[in-house]
Every structure is written in C-alpha cells, then in structure tokens.
Design a protein around this motif. Sequence first.
Motif, short mmCIF file in Angstrom:
data_model
loop_
_atom_site.label_atom_id
_atom_site.label_comp_id
_atom_site.label_asym_id
_atom_site.label_seq_id
_atom_site.Cartn_x
_atom_site.Cartn_y
_atom_site.Cartn_z
N MET A 1 -65.76 9.21 -18.34
CA MET A 1 -65.55 7.78 -18.54
C MET A 1 -64.85 7.16 -17.34
O MET A 1 -65.21 6.06 -16.89
CB MET A 1 -64.73 7.55 -19.81
N LEU A 2 -63.84 7.86 -16.83
CA LEU A 2 -63.13 7.36 -15.65
C LEU A 2 -64.07 7.25 -14.45
O LEU A 2 -64.01 6.28 -13.70
CB LEU A 2 -61.97 8.30 -15.31
N ARG A 3 -64.94 8.25 -14.28
CA ARG A 3 -65.86 8.21 -13.15
C ARG A 3 -66.86 7.06 -13.30
O ARG A 3 -67.21 6.39 -12.32
CB ARG A 3 -66.58 9.54 -13.01
N ALA A 4 -67.31 6.80 -14.51
CA ALA A 4 -68.22 5.67 -14.75
C ALA A 4 -67.54 4.36 -14.36
O ALA A 4 -68.16 3.48 -13.74
CB ALA A 4 -68.65 5.63 -16.22
N GLN A 5 -66.27 4.23 -14.70
CA GLN A 5 -65.53 3.02 -14.34
C GLN A 5 -65.35 2.92 -12.83
O GLN A 5 -65.47 1.83 -12.25
CB GLN A 5 -64.16 3.03 -15.02
N GLU A 6 -65.08 4.03 -12.18
CA GLU A 6 -64.92 4.03 -10.72
C GLU A 6 -66.21 3.63 -10.02
O GLU A 6 -66.19 2.93 -9.00
CB GLU A 6 -64.46 5.40 -10.25
N LEU A 7 -67.34 4.06 -10.56
CA LEU A 7 -68.63 3.67 -10.00
C LEU A 7 -68.82 2.16 -10.11
O LEU A 7 -69.25 1.50 -9.16
CB LEU A 7 -69.76 4.40 -10.72
N LEU A 8 -68.48 1.61 -11.26
CA LEU A 8 -68.61 0.17 -11.47
C LEU A 8 -67.68 -0.61 -10.55
O LEU A 8 -68.02 -1.71 -10.09
CB LEU A 8 -68.30 -0.19 -12.93
N ASP A 9 -66.51 -0.04 -10.27
CA ASP A 9 -65.53 -0.73 -9.43
C ASP A 9 -65.97 -0.85 -7.97
O ASP A 9 -65.35 -1.59 -7.20
CB ASP A 9 -64.18 0.00 -9.50
N THR A 10 -67.03 -0.15 -7.59
CA THR A 10 -67.54 -0.27 -6.21
C THR A 10 -68.48 -1.46 -6.06
O THR A 10 -68.90 -1.78 -4.95
CB THR A 10 -68.29 1.00 -5.78
N LEU A 11 -68.82 -2.12 -7.17
CA LEU A 11 -69.78 -3.22 -7.12
C LEU A 11 -69.08 -4.54 -6.81
O LEU A 11 -68.01 -4.83 -7.36
CB LEU A 11 -70.50 -3.35 -8.47
N PRO A 12 -69.67 -5.38 -5.95
CA PRO A 12 -69.14 -6.73 -5.75
C PRO A 12 -69.24 -7.50 -7.06
O PRO A 12 -70.10 -7.20 -7.90
CB PRO A 12 -70.07 -7.33 -4.68
N GLU A 13 -68.39 -8.51 -7.24
CA GLU A 13 -68.37 -9.22 -8.53
C GLU A 13 -69.71 -9.86 -8.86
O GLU A 13 -70.08 -9.97 -10.03
CB GLU A 13 -67.27 -10.28 -8.52
N VAL B 1 -65.63 2.44 -23.49
CA VAL B 1 -64.85 3.20 -24.47
C VAL B 1 -63.48 3.57 -23.91
O VAL B 1 -62.55 3.86 -24.65
CB VAL B 1 -65.61 4.49 -24.87
N LEU B 2 -63.34 3.51 -22.59
CA LEU B 2 -62.15 4.02 -21.92
C LEU B 2 -60.84 3.38 -22.38
O LEU B 2 -59.85 4.09 -22.56
CB LEU B 2 -62.31 3.85 -20.41
N PRO B 3 -60.75 2.05 -22.58
CA PRO B 3 -59.46 1.48 -23.00
C PRO B 3 -58.90 2.10 -24.27
O PRO B 3 -57.69 2.16 -24.46
CB PRO B 3 -59.80 -0.01 -23.22
N VAL B 4 -59.77 2.56 -25.16
CA VAL B 4 -59.32 3.20 -26.39
C VAL B 4 -58.93 4.65 -26.14
O VAL B 4 -57.88 5.12 -26.56
CB VAL B 4 -60.43 3.14 -27.47
N VAL B 5 -59.77 5.34 -25.38
CA VAL B 5 -59.55 6.77 -25.14
C VAL B 5 -58.34 7.01 -24.26
O VAL B 5 -57.59 7.96 -24.46
CB VAL B 5 -60.81 7.39 -24.50
N ILE B 6 -58.12 6.14 -23.27
CA ILE B 6 -57.07 6.38 -22.29
C ILE B 6 -55.69 6.39 -22.93
O ILE B 6 -54.76 7.01 -22.44
CB ILE B 6 -57.14 5.33 -21.15
N ILE B 7 -55.58 5.70 -24.06
CA ILE B 7 -54.30 5.68 -24.77
C ILE B 7 -53.98 7.07 -25.31
O ILE B 7 -52.84 7.50 -25.37
CB ILE B 7 -54.35 4.66 -25.93
N ARG B 8 -55.04 7.79 -25.66
CA ARG B 8 -54.85 9.07 -26.32
C ARG B 8 -54.70 10.22 -25.33
O ARG B 8 -54.27 11.30 -25.69
CB ARG B 8 -56.02 9.34 -27.25
N GLY B 9 -55.14 9.98 -24.09
CA GLY B 9 -54.82 11.02 -23.12
C GLY B 9 -55.91 11.61 -22.30
O GLY B 9 -56.39 10.95 -21.42
N SER B 10 -56.37 12.82 -22.56
CA SER B 10 -57.09 13.61 -21.59
C SER B 10 -58.45 14.07 -22.10
O SER B 10 -58.94 13.61 -23.13
CB SER B 10 -56.25 14.84 -21.24
N ASP B 11 -59.03 15.02 -21.36
CA ASP B 11 -60.32 15.57 -21.74
C ASP B 11 -60.26 16.37 -23.03
O ASP B 11 -61.29 16.75 -23.59
CB ASP B 11 -60.85 16.47 -20.61
N TYR B 12 -59.06 16.66 -23.49
CA TYR B 12 -58.90 17.43 -24.72
C TYR B 12 -58.65 16.53 -25.92
O TYR B 12 -58.29 16.99 -27.00
CB TYR B 12 -57.76 18.44 -24.57
N CYS B 13 -58.84 15.23 -25.71
CA CYS B 13 -58.65 14.25 -26.78
C CYS B 13 -59.62 14.56 -27.93
O CYS B 13 -60.78 14.92 -27.70
CB CYS B 13 -58.90 12.85 -26.24
#
Length: 239
Positions: free
Chosen positions: A95-107, A62-74
């Motif tokens: 959402m950002l933390r979920a993405q950061e967790l995924l980014d620690t995984l090898p491809e 969901v992050l690519p859509v939400v990040i355009i709008r801004g912050s936790d107060y979206c």
Amino acid sequence: RKYGLRMEGISFERAILREMPIWHHAQADPKIRRLTNSRASKCLQTKHNLTTVGDAEDLAAVLPVVIIRGSDYCECQDCTELRQDVKCEHPHSCMLRAQELLDTLPEKWDPRAEQPEDHEYDLDNLQKERDEENFNYHLSTTGNISDVFRIFTDPNHKPVNKVPTRKVATTNPRELSVVATDGSCIDNGQDTAIAGAGVFFGMSDPKNQSIKIPKTSGSTALIQSNQTAELLATKVASE
C-alpha cells in the motif's frame, strides 16, 4: 515524433487519469524508476496485478486506515483479505509503495488532486429554454485514454502540468450570466468582406457591445469572416 504526436490537454477527467499506466507513466517524475525494483513493487506487479493509476489509487486508499494499526503483520480485515485473496505477504508495504508511485505524478495527472472536473456542471442536466444550447465551457478532456493524444503539436511548446483554476462562485448554474453573442459578415469569402460582432446582456445593459472586426490585431492579420466575428464576440463576452 515525426508528426508531433504526444499527450496534451488543459485537463482530463478522472476516468482518463485512472486509465493511465502507472509503471511507465510518461508524465511521472523520473524517480519513479527507482521504485520499480523493490520487493513491494514486484508483488504489486505479479500478485496484485497492479497496472494502472486507478489500481494504485484503489490500493493506496486503504492506507489511512491500515497505517494506524501498524505493519505488514496487521490483522485488520483489509490486510487479511489481501493475504488471502492475492497471497500478499506484506500488504502494508504494498500500500505504501502504491502511494509512493502516485506521489510521483504531477497534480494535473493525479486523480487524487482537485481537478477542473470538480467544478464543471453536467451540461446534459441543465435546463434549456426554447431552442437555446448550453455553451460547453468545460476544460476537461473526456472519453478514454486515446482521447489525450494530439498530432502535429509544436515541439517548442512544453506542456504545462499544473492544474488550471476552474471554480464557479455560484452554487446555482442558473444564476450564471446569460449573454447572447453573434457575428456576421458582408461579402463573406470575398476580398471586400467586412465583419462585425455583437454582445448582448440585456436591454440597456452597459455591457452590451457592437464591434467592428479590425483588419489586424498587432502584427496578425484578421480574416474578415462570420467565424472570426463569432469567436471575437465570445471572447469579449467572457471577459
């Protein structure tokens, strides 16, 4: 450890990758440990009930859509639903933390990455002619998370976490080369056994081969048997 039990395979289908636990993923970069004690991580565990890689992927999607709008107060629909449904006070941070967790995984273990599965045809849907069987060329382990474990593995062999390349140039599976292979052995199972193999692409095709199985390959002794001949024929045909 005594019996060499570990997760191992050339590649895995996404259903298996998504089943893997995200918080204690054995293949993740060690820095994932630094991501588990933040406010967002606690919220993911206690309110979002996020436990698997699939859970993290769904939330981060969901992050690519939400990040355009801004912050936790979206006040977008996605953030509003998270506040109402799971009582999350900072959906954007989660959402950002979920993405950061995924980014620690090898491809190889990241379901977002391109995988060999993307280029492997469904064998059940391929047309069969007469009594032929479709050769299963798939690299991906299928099933569930229990199918990734292997026993009696070599402790000196370090698993590779890179994704192997598996792209078939043609878009039509019936355009792939059709080749017949076989192996046979005289006096199979005896000390006098002599094995041979054949590769047949078609009448008068220059790629056709008949092969006598050598006694050795380098310093390795080759067993004269039907199985050895059939394996060698398949190897030669694939080359």
